[in-house]
Design a protein around this motif. Structure first.
Motif, PDB file in Angstrom:
ATOM      1  N   GLU A 185      44.176 -23.510 -72.906  1.00 27.23           N
ATOM      2  CA  GLU A 185      43.388 -24.477 -73.657  1.00 27.23           C
ATOM      3  C   GLU A 185      43.010 -23.964 -75.050  1.00 27.23           C
ATOM      4  OE1 GLU A 185      39.898 -25.322 -71.322  1.00 27.23           O
ATOM      5  OE2 GLU A 185      38.749 -23.740 -72.281  1.00 27.23           O
ATOM      6  N   GLN A 186      43.127 -22.654 -75.293  1.00 27.26           N
ATOM      7  CA  GLN A 186      42.902 -22.131 -76.638  1.00 27.26           C
ATOM      8  C   GLN A 186      43.749 -20.877 -76.832  1.00 27.26           C
ATOM      9  OE1 GLN A 186      39.051 -20.238 -77.451  1.00 27.26           O
ATOM     10  NE2 GLN A 186      38.495 -20.575 -75.311  1.00 27.26           N
ATOM     11  N   ASN A 187      43.846 -20.441 -78.071  1.00 29.62           N
ATOM     12  CA  ASN A 187      44.657 -19.277 -78.397  1.00 29.62           C
ATOM     13  C   ASN A 187      43.921 -17.999 -77.994  1.00 29.62           C
ATOM     14  OD1 ASN A 187      45.989 -17.102 -79.646  1.00 29.62           O
ATOM     15  ND2 ASN A 187      46.824 -18.445 -81.217  1.00 29.62           N
ATOM     16  N   LEU A 188      44.362 -17.409 -76.904  1.00 31.42           N
ATOM     17  CA  LEU A 188      43.684 -16.220 -76.384  1.00 31.42           C
ATOM     18  C   LEU A 188      44.043 -14.963 -77.162  1.00 31.42           C
ATOM     19  CD1 LEU A 188      44.150 -17.090 -72.625  1.00 31.42           C
ATOM     20  CD2 LEU A 188      42.027 -17.194 -73.917  1.00 31.42           C
ATOM     21  N   TRP A 189      45.224 -14.943 -77.780  1.00 32.35           N
ATOM     22  CA  TRP A 189      45.590 -13.778 -78.601  1.00 32.35           C
ATOM     23  C   TRP A 189      44.584 -13.605 -79.746  1.00 32.35           C
ATOM     24  CZ3 TRP A 189      49.896 -17.302 -77.783  1.00 32.35           C
ATOM     25  CH2 TRP A 189      50.798 -16.864 -76.820  1.00 32.35           C
ATOM     26  N   ARG A 190      44.204 -14.744 -80.322  1.00 30.23           N
ATOM     27  CA  ARG A 190      43.272 -14.704 -81.453  1.00 30.23           C
ATOM     28  C   ARG A 190      41.938 -14.084 -81.039  1.00 30.23           C
ATOM     29  NH1 ARG A 190      42.199 -20.322 -82.888  1.00 30.23           N
ATOM     30  NH2 ARG A 190      44.323 -20.316 -83.702  1.00 30.23           N
ATOM     31  N   LEU A 191      41.569 -14.287 -79.772  1.00 24.65           N
ATOM     32  CA  LEU A 191      40.300 -13.766 -79.275  1.00 24.65           C
ATOM     33  C   LEU A 191      40.419 -12.332 -78.773  1.00 24.65           C
ATOM     34  CD1 LEU A 191      39.146 -16.864 -77.188  1.00 24.65           C
ATOM     35  CD2 LEU A 191      38.524 -16.291 -79.539  1.00 24.65           C
ATOM     36  N   GLY A 192      41.651 -11.846 -78.672  1.00 26.64           N
ATOM     37  CA  GLY A 192      41.848 -10.539 -78.063  1.00 26.64           C
ATOM     38  C   GLY A 192      41.584 -10.567 -76.576  1.00 26.64           C
ATOM     39  N   ALA A 193      41.825 -11.740 -75.954  1.00 32.90           N
ATOM     40  CA  ALA A 193      41.499 -11.944 -74.541  1.00 32.90           C
ATOM     41  C   ALA A 193      42.758 -12.233 -73.743  1.00 32.90           C
ATOM     42  CB  ALA A 193      40.506 -13.102 -74.393  1.00 32.90           C
ATOM     43  N   THR A 194      42.623 -12.177 -72.419  1.00 33.79           N
ATOM     44  CA  THR A 194      43.677 -12.615 -71.512  1.00 33.79           C
ATOM     45  C   THR A 194      43.197 -13.862 -70.782  1.00 33.79           C
ATOM     46  OG1 THR A 194      42.879 -11.220 -69.713  1.00 33.79           O
ATOM     47  CG2 THR A 194      44.511 -10.259 -71.213  1.00 33.79           C
ATOM     48  N   GLY A 195      44.060 -14.395 -69.922  1.00 33.49           N
ATOM     49  CA  GLY A 195      43.731 -15.609 -69.171  1.00 33.49           C
ATOM     50  C   GLY A 195      44.783 -16.659 -69.394  1.00 33.49           C
ATOM     51  N   GLY A 196      44.372 -17.940 -69.363  1.00 37.16           N
ATOM     52  CA  GLY A 196      45.291 -19.030 -69.646  1.00 37.16           C
ATOM     53  C   GLY A 196      45.577 -19.882 -68.430  1.00 37.16           C
ATOM     54  N   ALA A 197      46.748 -20.527 -68.450  1.00 35.66           N
ATOM     55  CA  ALA A 197      47.151 -21.477 -67.403  1.00 35.66           C
ATOM     56  C   ALA A 197      47.730 -20.695 -66.232  1.00 35.66           C
ATOM     57  CB  ALA A 197      48.166 -22.468 -67.956  1.00 35.66           C
ATOM     58  N   PHE A 198      46.917 -20.501 -65.197  1.00 35.98           N
ATOM     59  CA  PHE A 198      47.333 -19.718 -64.040  1.00 35.98           C
ATOM     60  C   PHE A 198      48.049 -20.610 -63.014  1.00 35.98           C
ATOM     61  CE2 PHE A 198      45.053 -15.383 -63.873  1.00 35.98           C
ATOM     62  CZ  PHE A 198      45.269 -15.168 -65.210  1.00 35.98           C
ATOM     63  N   SER A 199      48.095 -20.148 -61.767  1.00 35.41           N
ATOM     64  CA  SER A 199      48.948 -20.783 -60.758  1.00 35.41           C
ATOM     65  C   SER A 199      48.358 -22.092 -60.241  1.00 35.41           C
ATOM     66  CB  SER A 199      49.177 -19.821 -59.594  1.00 35.41           C
ATOM     67  OG  SER A 199      49.923 -18.707 -60.015  1.00 35.41           O
ATOM     68  N   GLY A 200      49.243 -22.907 -59.652  1.00 35.42           N
ATOM     69  CA  GLY A 200      48.860 -24.179 -59.070  1.00 35.42           C
ATOM     70  C   GLY A 200      50.065 -24.875 -58.471  1.00 35.42           C
ATOM     71  N   ASN A 201      49.832 -26.071 -57.926  1.00 39.87           N
ATOM     72  CA  ASN A 201      50.925 -26.751 -57.219  1.00 39.87           C
ATOM     73  C   ASN A 201      51.135 -28.162 -57.738  1.00 39.87           C
ATOM     74  OD1 ASN A 201      48.538 -27.925 -55.758  1.00 39.87           O
ATOM     75  ND2 ASN A 201      50.109 -28.778 -54.412  1.00 39.87           N
ATOM     76  N   ALA A 202      52.311 -28.681 -57.461  1.00 40.61           N
ATOM     77  CA  ALA A 202      52.619 -30.079 -57.748  1.00 40.61           C
ATOM     78  C   ALA A 202      52.164 -30.927 -56.566  1.00 40.61           C
ATOM     79  CB  ALA A 202      54.120 -30.254 -57.978  1.00 40.61           C
ATOM     80  N   PHE A 203      51.579 -32.060 -56.864  1.00 38.89           N
ATOM     81  CA  PHE A 203      51.110 -32.950 -55.803  1.00 38.89           C
ATOM     82  C   PHE A 203      51.490 -34.375 -56.145  1.00 38.89           C
ATOM     83  CE2 PHE A 203      47.592 -35.843 -54.451  1.00 38.89           C
ATOM     84  CZ  PHE A 203      47.911 -35.875 -53.103  1.00 38.89           C
ATOM     85  N   ARG A 204      52.206 -35.030 -55.218  1.00 38.73           N
ATOM     86  CA  ARG A 204      52.552 -36.441 -55.400  1.00 38.73           C
ATOM     87  C   ARG A 204      51.613 -37.280 -54.553  1.00 38.73           C
ATOM     88  NH1 ARG A 204      56.481 -38.916 -57.861  1.00 38.73           N
ATOM     89  NH2 ARG A 204      57.839 -37.089 -58.019  1.00 38.73           N
ATOM     90  N   ASP A 205      50.868 -38.149 -55.221  1.00 35.84           N
ATOM     91  CA  ASP A 205      49.876 -38.978 -54.545  1.00 35.84           C
ATOM     92  C   ASP A 205      50.553 -40.091 -53.761  1.00 35.84           C
ATOM     93  OD1 ASP A 205      47.382 -39.806 -53.747  1.00 35.84           O
ATOM     94  OD2 ASP A 205      46.575 -40.017 -55.772  1.00 35.84           O
ATOM     95  N   ARG A 206      49.752 -40.804 -52.996  1.00 36.20           N
ATOM     96  CA  ARG A 206      50.308 -41.861 -52.134  1.00 36.20           C
ATOM     97  C   ARG A 206      50.916 -42.993 -52.936  1.00 36.20           C
ATOM     98  NH1 ARG A 206      45.076 -43.291 -49.142  1.00 36.20           N
ATOM     99  NH2 ARG A 206      44.302 -42.644 -51.188  1.00 36.20           N
ATOM    100  N   ASP A 207      50.494 -43.189 -54.178  1.00 37.09           N
ATOM    101  CA  ASP A 207      51.091 -44.229 -55.013  1.00 37.09           C
ATOM    102  C   ASP A 207      52.327 -43.740 -55.761  1.00 37.09           C
ATOM    103  OD1 ASP A 207      50.064 -42.548 -56.926  1.00 37.09           O
ATOM    104  OD2 ASP A 207      48.710 -44.004 -57.829  1.00 37.09           O
ATOM    105  N   GLY A 208      52.752 -42.501 -55.489  1.00 43.30           N
ATOM    106  CA  GLY A 208      53.947 -41.958 -56.118  1.00 43.30           C
ATOM    107  C   GLY A 208      53.689 -41.189 -57.392  1.00 43.30           C
ATOM    108  N   SER A 209      52.468 -41.223 -57.917  1.00 42.19           N
ATOM    109  CA  SER A 209      52.176 -40.508 -59.166  1.00 42.19           C
ATOM    110  C   SER A 209      52.168 -39.001 -58.932  1.00 42.19           C
ATOM    111  CB  SER A 209      50.840 -40.969 -59.742  1.00 42.19           C
ATOM    112  OG  SER A 209      49.782 -40.686 -58.839  1.00 42.19           O
ATOM    113  N   LEU A 210      52.660 -38.270 -59.925  1.00 44.19           N
ATOM    114  CA  LEU A 210      52.774 -36.820 -59.825  1.00 44.19           C
ATOM    115  C   LEU A 210      51.712 -36.164 -60.689  1.00 44.19           C
ATOM    116  CD1 LEU A 210      54.541 -34.423 -58.735  1.00 44.19           C
ATOM    117  CD2 LEU A 210      55.795 -34.565 -60.902  1.00 44.19           C
ATOM    118  N   MET A 211      51.094 -35.140 -60.153  1.00 45.19           N
ATOM    119  CA  MET A 211      50.114 -34.380 -60.924  1.00 45.19           C
ATOM    120  C   MET A 211      50.235 -32.905 -60.552  1.00 45.19           C
ATOM    121  SD  MET A 211      46.640 -35.689 -58.982  1.00 45.19           S
ATOM    122  CE  MET A 211      47.271 -37.337 -58.671  1.00 45.19           C
ATOM    123  N   PHE A 212      49.743 -32.063 -61.447  1.00 45.40           N
ATOM    124  CA  PHE A 212      49.775 -30.627 -61.219  1.00 45.40           C
ATOM    125  C   PHE A 212      48.346 -30.093 -61.222  1.00 45.40           C
ATOM    126  CE2 PHE A 212      53.799 -31.783 -63.111  1.00 45.40           C
ATOM    127  CZ  PHE A 212      54.726 -31.090 -62.342  1.00 45.40           C
TER     128      PHE A 212
END
Length: 570
Positions: A185-212
């Protein structure tokens, strides 16, 4: 005056390219210098001065025409690719290599040919074109297309701020490299920090829509304590190129839960008539899997621990559960998890994955037995994620061990395991794992050795598969390179063991084999994956010494086949 300054500030590069309408160029850069796009001598996009930390840039070309790329710092571009949104799902990205000599572009088969020119890169196993890769995430199949997402650091071959890389396949074997799907969600290099978009799963809802669903680790300055992790939903754009519509759905940790609070797995639960999510965490220091419920996927309530590890795991160094997986096979439920920091006392192994099989009734998981099944007796099969695909439970894992690293100078770090299909043993007390049938269907298996006798044989410089059928007790397979050990697999007193050239004996890679009468071993330029007893015993190792053995010594009473794995395309 400007040209004089540009010439003095670094190597000059100026190149004309024709770009179609709608073309996107994305790149990460750091260092002193500038970068611009000119059309008819006029600047239409410019990064006037690259920052000292990596930064993401994107140029969207609006009109089909020739552009002139001008920079005085081509070596400041760390990773770059281009694509046309309308066709990228058919072609993949075009990789741009910037140098003083100009821009070299590679697409599709050209990328694969370039990857294969690296004599140390495995052939059967997926790896990123460049830079760091770890956990598989968001795995799914849409229509006939398989989607592999993965943790990715786009500016270097060491772990850093996490993004989601992306690749697609029609057969789980050949992959098209796609644009980076999800950014922090933000530039972590600029902050001298680590983190970011970690693990997760794909989920298809009952109406067919896909989300992560995924974890965002907010700026972190210590890898072991004090960081904050929250859960988010991202939805794909209409072409499955980029994540959009990102919302935070869970921020508050339950009482007793410290900083580890991550890696969601979400499903719709018919029995509860609601959505369910598990997260890896710890409760008052004990590694645990937490269960949450929701009626709309947006507001989540803590329902309690799904699993809390015995006290010995905390005593043996485990800090938390990570990358938990929970799914139904036949009429059973299976929980898979890793324990951060855990070291198995008897063998000194770490990075191990465990499974429990049982019942899931009224939001309570009741294992059939409290004894954990060790899923892979090596230490290079970790962060496994599985997903249902047309009735098959398919899994990938990160093939890596923090104990050993690729030699310096490699353009990338990290591979995926072979895709595996998961099933239950006949008595439903063990989780079985075997390579998916697509591996054999795609890679023609040409026998180079077929014998009922022991012997010594030359090996091709290619991936191989060794199959033993019959009594395995006393069997030994020793592969060498110029007389030096590459790998050794042996069975003695009912114990299966694997040894690589890098092993110093301080860690023992062993598993009880019993009366098993089948063994398959894949070797792919330093990667060893072993499957025995119908997939009840699996072992994965990654070595970096003598990775292309030229000689194999076989000692066994079992029937033996050694197969050279060649792609049918070649």
């Amino acid at each position: 005056m400007t040209n004089q300054m540009e010439r003095e500030n670094g190597p000059w590069m100026k190149q004309n390219l024709f770009l179609p309408s709608g073309y996107c160029l994305e790149f990460w850069a750091a260092g002193d210098g500038f970068f611009r796009f000119n059309i008819d001598g006029k600047t239409v996009w410019e990064a006037r001065s690259f920052p000292i930390h990596p930064e993401f840039f994107k140029y969207h070309h609006r009109e089909a025409c020739e552009v002139t790329i001008v920079t005085n710092a081509p070596d400041a571009v760390l990773w770059a690719y281009g694509y046309q949104p309308q066709t990228v799902n058919e072609t993949g990205v075009t990789v741009f290599d910037f140098s003083e000599k100009g821009i070299l572009q590679r697409t599709g088969a050209e990328i694969e040919d370039w990857l294969r020119s690296d004599p140390d890169r495995p052939v059967l196993h997926f790896s990123p074109i460049r830079h760091w890769m770890n956990d598989p995430v968001g795995l799914c199949k849409i229509g006939k297309l398989w989607h592999l997402f993965f943790q990715f650091h786009p500016s270097g071959s060491e772990w850093g701020p996490m993004h989601w890389g992306h690749a697609t396949s029609h057969d789980l074997v050949d992959w098209l490299h796609m644009p980076v799907f999800l950014h922090p969600e933000q530039n972590l290099w600029r902050l001298g920090a680590t983190g970011g978009a970690f693990s997760g799963n794909a989920f298809r809802d009952r109406d067919g829509s896909l989300m992560f669903f995924y974890t965002e680790r907010l700026p972190a300055y210590d890898l072991f304590k004090g960081y904050r992790e929250i859960q988010k939903i991202a939805r794909p754009d209409r072409r499955m190129i980029k994540a959009e519509g990102i919302v935070t759905v869970l921020e508050q940790r339950p009482d007793g839960v410290e900083h580890d609070f991550r890696d969601p797995k979400v499903w719709w639960d018919d029995a509860a008539n609601g959505y369910r999510m598990i997260l890896g965490a710890s409760i008052e220091g004990d590694p645990a899997v937490l269960l949450f419920g929701s009626g709309d996927c947006l507001e989540w309530q803590y329902l309690g621990p799904l699993y809390r590890a015995p006290v010995n795991f905390r005593q043996e160094g485990a800090r938390a559960v990570e990358c938990p997986d929970f799914f139904q096979l036949e009429d059973k439920w299976v929980l898979v998890m890793g324990f951060v920091g855990h070291v198995e006392p008897r063998t000194r192994r770490h990075n191990l994955l465990y499974a429990l099989i049982g019942e899931f009734i009224e939001d309570c998981f009741v294992p059939d037995t409290p004894e954990l099944q060790l899923l892979d007796f090596g230490t290079d099969y970790y962060a496994m994620q599985s997903f249902d695909a047309g009735g098959r439970q398919i899994a990938f894992a990160w093939l890596f061990n923090w104990e050993y690293r690729k030699p310096e100078g490699s353009s990338y770090s990290g591979e995926m395991s072979l895709p595996r299909v998961l099933s239950l043993s006949k008595d439903k007390n063990k989780l079985l794992m075997l390579p998916v049938i697509e591996v054999d269907e795609h890679y023609a298996a040409d026998p180079v050795i077929e014998s009922d006798q022991s012997g010594q044989y030359s090996l091709p410089k290619a991936p191989i598969e060794i199959r033993l059928t019959g009594p395995l007790e006393g069997s030994k397979l020793v592969a060498t390179k110029d007389g030096e050990l590459a790998f050794e697999v042996s069975v003695a007193d009912g114990i299966l063991s694997v040894r690589l050239a890098q092993d110093d004996g301080s860690i023992h890679y062993v598993a009880e084999l019993g009366e098993a009468k089948d063994l398959r071993l894949f070797h792919d330029f330093g990667i060893v994956e072993v499957f025995a007893d119908g997939g009840a015993v699996c072992g994965t190792r990654r070595g970096y010494v003598n990775i292309d053995p030229d000689h194999l010594e076989i000692s066994t009473t079992a029937s033996t086949q050694v197969l050279e794995k060649r792609s049918r395309k070649h």
